[in-house]
Each structure stands twice: as structure tokens, then as C-alpha cells.
Design a protein around this motif. Structure first.
Motif, mmCIF file in Angstrom:
data_model
loop_
_atom_site.group_PDB
_atom_site.id
_atom_site.type_symbol
_atom_site.label_atom_id
_atom_site.label_comp_id
_atom_site.label_asym_id
_atom_site.label_seq_id
_atom_site.Cartn_x
_atom_site.Cartn_y
_atom_site.Cartn_z
ATOM 1 N N THR A 93 1.942 7.183 -6.544
ATOM 2 C CA THR A 93 2.253 5.239 -7.633
ATOM 3 C C THR A 93 3.377 4.873 -8.570
ATOM 4 N N SER A 94 4.065 4.605 -7.264
ATOM 5 C CA SER A 94 5.024 3.790 -7.461
ATOM 6 C C SER A 94 4.756 1.991 -8.689
ATOM 7 N N ASN A 95 3.482 2.024 -8.344
ATOM 8 C CA ASN A 95 3.518 0.367 -8.606
ATOM 9 C C ASN A 95 3.758 -0.165 -7.328
ATOM 10 N N LEU A 96 4.559 0.158 -6.887
ATOM 11 C CA LEU A 96 4.267 -1.118 -5.956
ATOM 12 C C LEU A 96 3.978 -2.086 -5.717
ATOM 13 N N SER A 97 2.602 -1.396 -5.625
ATOM 14 C CA SER A 97 1.324 -2.869 -5.565
ATOM 15 C C SER A 97 0.368 -3.841 -6.562
ATOM 16 N N ARG A 98 0.681 -2.930 -7.848
ATOM 17 C CA ARG A 98 0.196 -4.035 -9.061
ATOM 18 C C ARG A 98 1.576 -5.765 -8.772
ATOM 19 N N PRO A 99 0.294 -6.535 -9.238
ATOM 20 C CA PRO A 99 1.013 -7.492 -9.093
ATOM 21 C C PRO A 99 2.531 -8.005 -10.023
ATOM 22 N N LEU A 100 3.062 -7.628 -11.353
ATOM 23 C CA LEU A 100 4.585 -7.571 -11.223
ATOM 24 C C LEU A 100 4.647 -7.223 -10.371
ATOM 25 N N VAL A 101 4.795 -6.246 -10.010
ATOM 26 C CA VAL A 101 5.700 -6.348 -8.315
ATOM 27 C C VAL A 101 6.013 -7.178 -7.338
ATOM 28 N N THR A 102 4.284 -6.991 -6.728
ATOM 29 C CA THR A 102 4.303 -8.405 -5.831
ATOM 30 C C THR A 102 4.817 -9.699 -6.446
ATOM 31 N N PRO B 219 0.680 -1.384 0.006
ATOM 32 C CA PRO B 219 -0.062 0.109 -0.344
ATOM 33 C C PRO B 219 0.563 1.291 -0.006
ATOM 34 N N ALA B 220 2.628 1.150 0.243
ATOM 35 C CA ALA B 220 2.780 2.268 0.493
ATOM 36 C C ALA B 220 3.033 3.022 -0.653
ATOM 37 N N ASP B 221 2.934 2.293 -2.579
ATOM 38 C CA ASP B 221 2.222 2.983 -3.654
ATOM 39 C C ASP B 221 1.261 4.280 -3.976
ATOM 40 N N TRP B 222 0.630 4.563 -2.088
ATOM 41 C CA TRP B 222 -0.517 5.217 -2.680
ATOM 42 C C TRP B 222 0.068 6.132 -1.837
ATOM 43 N N LEU B 223 1.780 6.467 -1.096
ATOM 44 C CA LEU B 223 1.979 7.343 -0.487
ATOM 45 C C LEU B 223 2.917 7.798 -1.678
ATOM 46 N N THR B 224 3.758 7.029 -2.518
ATOM 47 C CA THR B 224 4.570 7.397 -3.053
ATOM 48 C C THR B 224 4.212 7.876 -4.477
ATOM 49 N N SER C 117 -0.520 15.008 10.461
ATOM 50 C CA SER C 117 0.604 14.029 10.040
ATOM 51 C C SER C 117 0.898 12.962 10.363
ATOM 52 N N ARG C 118 0.262 12.668 12.032
ATOM 53 C CA ARG C 118 0.989 11.445 12.620
ATOM 54 C C ARG C 118 -0.311 10.868 12.386
ATOM 55 N N MET C 119 -1.756 11.512 12.400
ATOM 56 C CA MET C 119 -2.849 10.976 12.394
ATOM 57 C C MET C 119 -2.801 10.383 10.945
ATOM 58 N N ASN C 120 -2.952 10.748 10.048
ATOM 59 C CA ASN C 120 -2.946 10.567 8.676
ATOM 60 C C ASN C 120 -1.497 9.267 8.643
ATOM 61 N N MET C 121 -0.820 9.266 9.238
ATOM 62 C CA MET C 121 0.164 8.440 8.845
ATOM 63 C C MET C 121 -0.704 6.498 9.938
ATOM 64 N N TYR C 122 -1.079 6.881 11.537
ATOM 65 C CA TYR C 122 -1.280 6.198 11.984
ATOM 66 C C TYR C 122 -2.727 5.196 11.037
ATOM 67 N N GLY C 123 -3.115 6.180 10.797
ATOM 68 C CA GLY C 123 -5.064 5.513 10.151
ATOM 69 C C GLY C 123 -4.441 4.664 8.793
ATOM 70 N N PHE C 124 -3.374 5.076 8.396
ATOM 71 C CA PHE C 124 -2.958 4.313 6.827
ATOM 72 C C PHE C 124 -2.446 2.725 6.826
ATOM 73 N N ILE C 125 -1.793 3.176 8.523
ATOM 74 C CA ILE C 125 -0.949 1.948 8.543
ATOM 75 C C ILE C 125 -2.172 0.885 8.919
ATOM 76 N N THR C 126 -2.649 1.008 10.405
ATOM 77 C CA THR C 126 -3.365 0.604 11.004
ATOM 78 C C THR C 126 -4.563 -0.039 9.630
ATOM 79 N N VAL C 127 -5.294 0.870 8.883
ATOM 80 C CA VAL C 127 -6.451 0.240 8.441
ATOM 81 C C VAL C 127 -5.589 -0.371 6.830
#
Length: 262
Positions: free
Chosen positions: A25-34, A18-23, A137-147
Motif C-alpha cells: 500500500t504505497s498509495n500509487l493507485s490513489r487519485p492524489l498520485v495518479t 495496481p502495483a500499489d497492492w504489491l508494494t 510465484s509466476r502464476m501469481n504475477m501472471y494472473g495479476f498482470i493479466t487481470v
């Protein structure tokens, strides 16, 4: 490498996807990479790349548009590739398994987004009212990691750890005609992925190029690389002519203004 270690590593890959959505769209989440990373963990990088590319075809048109969300690509890509490699059933099984897994986790992700994410959003609103950008900013990051990260990792890790041996036994019990049906479905799913993609990009003014490429491949047997070269040359010619026409129109308009002033 034992199953527990592989499950933990696959969970980490899924948590990072999901870090793809923080960077941007670096395509980390795509099946080609995973898929490639999954193959590396399971000791079969080549098969991982092949499985990932095959699943990518099926999920090619799976992107989020507004409130419409597709099945979960990271979970489906990792587990589809992992089970295909561990069971040795190949690309047909990878695609057939990836879609149900992705659809199942989409339901889980929607529930987590509705129930847990608002907790962090409400706290973020309070910090925003106070002008506390650091805690906001911490709430945004904590929510992203937790969910988005931790639940997805737990789901994939447990599914692989608990489902590998069971899945192997079940597959050995599947009749041949069912497995043949799976292979047929595997051939249809990539076409469905392309169809979803074409539905978004295929317009009247570009449809003729699609037909031209299809004709070159189907009737003249020109390979994809050759068609790509033709497409690049055609694109250059069309853009060059359009720019030339626009420049001529501009010159004519300027010339007309001069004549009127004269």
C-alpha cells in the motif's frame, strides 16, 4: 504531444497503479498520485494535482473491506482528471465523471476476476502440490498482470483516445443549468467521501473530538492548521494522563501486594 501518445502514457500510468497492492500500500493507485501523473502527461501538472486532490476527497472512504469492493479508484482517478483537463471543465466535471467510470470498470474487473483469474489459480494449485515455488510465484504475477493491469490500461487508454473529442462536443451541448447541477453535485461528493470514512472510524469514545474540531472551525474560525496543532497537544495531554494513571494503578497494586505479604 498528440492524443495517441497521451492515451498510451495514461494507459501506462493506469497499468502501474495496481502495483500499489504489491508494494504494501504505497498509495500509487490513489487519485492524489495518479492525478498528478495525469496532469504531467497532459502538460498541466498544477491542474492535475488539484483535480487529483478533489477526486481523492470523494474516494477517501473507498477501500476494500473483505468481499465488499468500492468503485475502481485508479480508472476513475485517471480518466476523471484527464477529461477534466482536456475539456477544461474543472473539478465539478472531474468528480461527476470519475464515479460512473469507476463503477463501470468495477463491473469489468469483477467479470475478469471470475472468468480469467481462476485459470492461473488452478495452475498455481498444481505447482503448489508439486512444491514448485518458482512457477507458483509466476502464476501469481501472471494472473495479476493479466487481470489487474493490462485490461485496466486498455480501458483507460481507449476511453481517453476515443472519448476526448466526443466528450468535448457533448459538453458544449450541455445546457448551463445542467452544468450548474454538476457543480452542486461536485460539492456533495467530497462530503460523501468524508461520511464514508467517518462511518468506519467514528466511535462513541472519539465522537467528542470530532464535535470539538467542528466547533473550533465553524464558530471560532480557526484554520485547519491551528486545529491540527490543538489536536496534537490534546492527544499528548490525554496520552500522558492515561500513562500516568496506569502507572499509579500499577504502583498501588504492587504496594497492596506487598502489604498483604507483610
Amino acid at each position: 504531444m498528440n492524443t495517441l501518445t497521451q492515451s498510451i502514457l495514461l494507459a501506462l500510468i493506469t497499468a502501474l497503479a495496481p502495483a500499489d497492492w504489491l508494494t504494501g500500500t504505497s498509495n500509487l493507485s490513489r487519485p492524489l498520485v495518479t492525478g498528478a501523473l495525469t496532469g504531467l502527461v497532459l502538460g498541466d501538472l498544477k491542474t492535475g494535482i488539484i483535480m487529483g486532490a478533489t477526486i481523492e476527497l470523494a474516494f477517501m472512504g473507498a477501500i476494500t473491506i473483505g468481499a465488499s469492493r468500492p468503485p475502481d479508484v485508479p480508472a476513475g482517478g485517471v480518466l476523471g482528471t484527464a477529461f477534466a483537463i482536456s475539456t477544461g471543465k474543472g473539478a465539478g466535471f472531474a468528480i461527476t465523471l470519475a464515479f460512473p467510470v469507476a463503477a463501470l470498470y468495477l463491473i469489468i474487473d469483477n467479470l475478469l476476476t471470475i472468468v480469467i483469474l481462476p485459470i492461473f489459480l488452478k495452475k498455481g494449485d498444481k505447482y503448489a502440490e508439486q512444491g514448485d515455488s518458482r512457477h507458483l510465484s509466476r502464476m501469481n504475477m501472471y494472473g495479476f498482470i493479466t487481470v489487474k493491469c493490462i485490461p485496466r490500461a486498455i480501458f483507460v487508454g481507449l476511453a481517453f483516445y476515443l472519448g476526448g473529442p466526443v466528450m468535448t462536443k457533448l459538453l458544449n451541448m450541455i445546457p448551463d443549468f445542467v452544468q450548474n447541477g454538476i457543480n452542486v453535485a461536485a460539492g456533495i461528493m467530497p462530503a460523501l467521501g468524508f461520511a464514508l470514512l467517518l462511518e468506519m472510524i467514528l466511535k462513541k469514545n472519539v465522537a467528542i473530538y470530532f464535535v470539538l474540531g467542528f466547533a473550533l472551525y465553524s464558530y471560532l474560525k480557526i484554520p485547519i492548521l491551528g486545529i491540527s496543532i490543538f489536536a496534537f497537544c490534546l492527544m499528548y495531554i490525554v496520552l500522558h494522563l492515561e500513562n500516568k494513571i496506569d502507572a499509579n494503578k500499577l504502583n498501588n497494586n504492587q504496594g497492596g501486594d506487598d502489604d498483604n505479604e507483610f
